[in-house]
Scaffold this motif. Structure first.
Motif, PDB file in Angstrom:
ATOM      1  N   LYS A  65     -14.891   8.106 -25.658  1.00  0.00           N
ATOM      2  CA  LYS A  65     -15.856   7.119 -25.168  1.00  0.00           C
ATOM      3  C   LYS A  65     -16.546   6.438 -26.353  1.00  0.00           C
ATOM      4  N   VAL A  66     -16.758   5.169 -26.244  1.00  0.00           N
ATOM      5  CA  VAL A  66     -17.372   4.306 -27.267  1.00  0.00           C
ATOM      6  C   VAL A  66     -16.350   3.902 -28.324  1.00  0.00           C
ATOM      7  N   ARG A  67     -15.434   4.787 -28.707  1.00  0.00           N
ATOM      8  CA  ARG A  67     -14.481   4.460 -29.770  1.00  0.00           C
ATOM      9  C   ARG A  67     -13.251   3.728 -29.250  1.00  0.00           C
ATOM     10  N   PHE A  68     -12.818   4.061 -28.026  1.00  0.00           N
ATOM     11  CA  PHE A  68     -11.601   3.478 -27.464  1.00  0.00           C
ATOM     12  C   PHE A  68     -11.953   2.507 -26.341  1.00  0.00           C
ATOM     13  N   THR A  69     -11.132   1.470 -26.209  1.00  0.00           N
ATOM     14  CA  THR A  69     -11.329   0.498 -25.133  1.00  0.00           C
ATOM     15  C   THR A  69      -9.983   0.148 -24.514  1.00  0.00           C
ATOM     16  N   ILE A  70      -9.922   0.213 -23.195  1.00  0.00           N
ATOM     17  CA  ILE A  70      -8.724  -0.174 -22.459  1.00  0.00           C
ATOM     18  C   ILE A  70      -8.946  -1.565 -21.867  1.00  0.00           C
ATOM     19  N   SER A  71      -7.905  -2.378 -21.969  1.00  0.00           N
ATOM     20  CA  SER A  71      -7.946  -3.694 -21.345  1.00  0.00           C
ATOM     21  C   SER A  71      -6.560  -4.001 -20.783  1.00  0.00           C
ATOM     22  N   ARG A  72      -6.490  -5.046 -19.971  1.00  0.00           N
ATOM     23  CA  ARG A  72      -5.202  -5.425 -19.423  1.00  0.00           C
ATOM     24  C   ARG A  72      -5.124  -6.937 -19.280  1.00  0.00           C
ATOM     25  N   LEU A  81      -4.713  -0.336 -25.504  1.00  0.00           N
ATOM     26  CA  LEU A  81      -5.676   0.690 -25.872  1.00  0.00           C
ATOM     27  C   LEU A  81      -6.118   0.403 -27.301  1.00  0.00           C
ATOM     28  N   GLN A  82      -7.328  -0.118 -27.432  1.00  0.00           N
ATOM     29  CA  GLN A  82      -7.904  -0.372 -28.750  1.00  0.00           C
ATOM     30  C   GLN A  82      -8.608   0.897 -29.203  1.00  0.00           C
ATOM     31  N   MET A  83      -8.181   1.411 -30.344  1.00  0.00           N
ATOM     32  CA  MET A  83      -8.727   2.665 -30.858  1.00  0.00           C
ATOM     33  C   MET A  83      -9.414   2.400 -32.187  1.00  0.00           C
ATOM     34  N   ASN A  84     -10.705   2.642 -32.223  1.00  0.00           N
ATOM     35  CA  ASN A  84     -11.501   2.448 -33.428  1.00  0.00           C
ATOM     36  C   ASN A  84     -12.070   3.783 -33.907  1.00  0.00           C
ATOM     37  N   SER A  85     -12.512   3.783 -35.143  1.00  0.00           N
ATOM     38  CA  SER A  85     -13.119   4.996 -35.728  1.00  0.00           C
ATOM     39  C   SER A  85     -12.245   6.223 -35.487  1.00  0.00           C
ATOM     40  N   LEU A  86     -10.980   6.076 -35.784  1.00  0.00           N
ATOM     41  CA  LEU A  86     -10.031   7.156 -35.497  1.00  0.00           C
ATOM     42  C   LEU A  86     -10.316   8.392 -36.330  1.00  0.00           C
TER      43      LEU A  86
END
Length: 121
Positions: A65-72, A81-86
């Motif tokens: 939560k907060v780090r990943f974002t799902i969009s379509r 799936l945008q993954m940040n601060s991995l």
């Protein structure tokens, strides 16, 4: 029949970002909720997040939560799936999944083959 193909995995340093894509071959993409899962070596597959048919509802695992974002993009029949601060603990094979529902699913009907994400420390 629905075919799902993930792409965008790779090797990234801790703190970096990756964007995974999932292409769906299906006539009625808007009839499906789309989820992301992951499986690390020696571990059970775990839920990452899900998006409903039109993108106005998402749910994420607490760990992302907060780090990943799902969009379509329903026109392109794609989910992202945008993954940040991995983090190194995000290392896993990531799977896209489709559920025949316009809500948020309890089970999934179709799965992709997965894409490897490796986060180095």
């Amino acid at each position: 029949q629905v075919q799902l193909v993930e792409s965008g995995g790779g090797l990234v340093q801790a703190g970096g970002s990756l964007r995974l894509s999932c292409a769906a071959s299906v006539r009625t993409f808007t009839m499906y909720a789309m989820g992301w899962f992951r499986q690390a070596p020696g571990k059970e597959r775990e839920f990452v997040g899900v998006i409903n048919w039109n993108g106005d509802s998402t749910v994420y695992a607490d760990s992302v939560k907060v780090r990943f974002t799902i969009s379509r993009d329903n026109y392109k029949k794609m989910v992202y799936l945008q993954m940040n601060s991995l983090k190194p603990e995000d290392t896993a094979v990531y799977y896209c999944a489709a559920a025949y529902t316009r809500g948020l699913p309890g089970k999934y009907d179709y799965w992709g083959q997965g894409t490897q994400v490796t986060v180095s420390s």
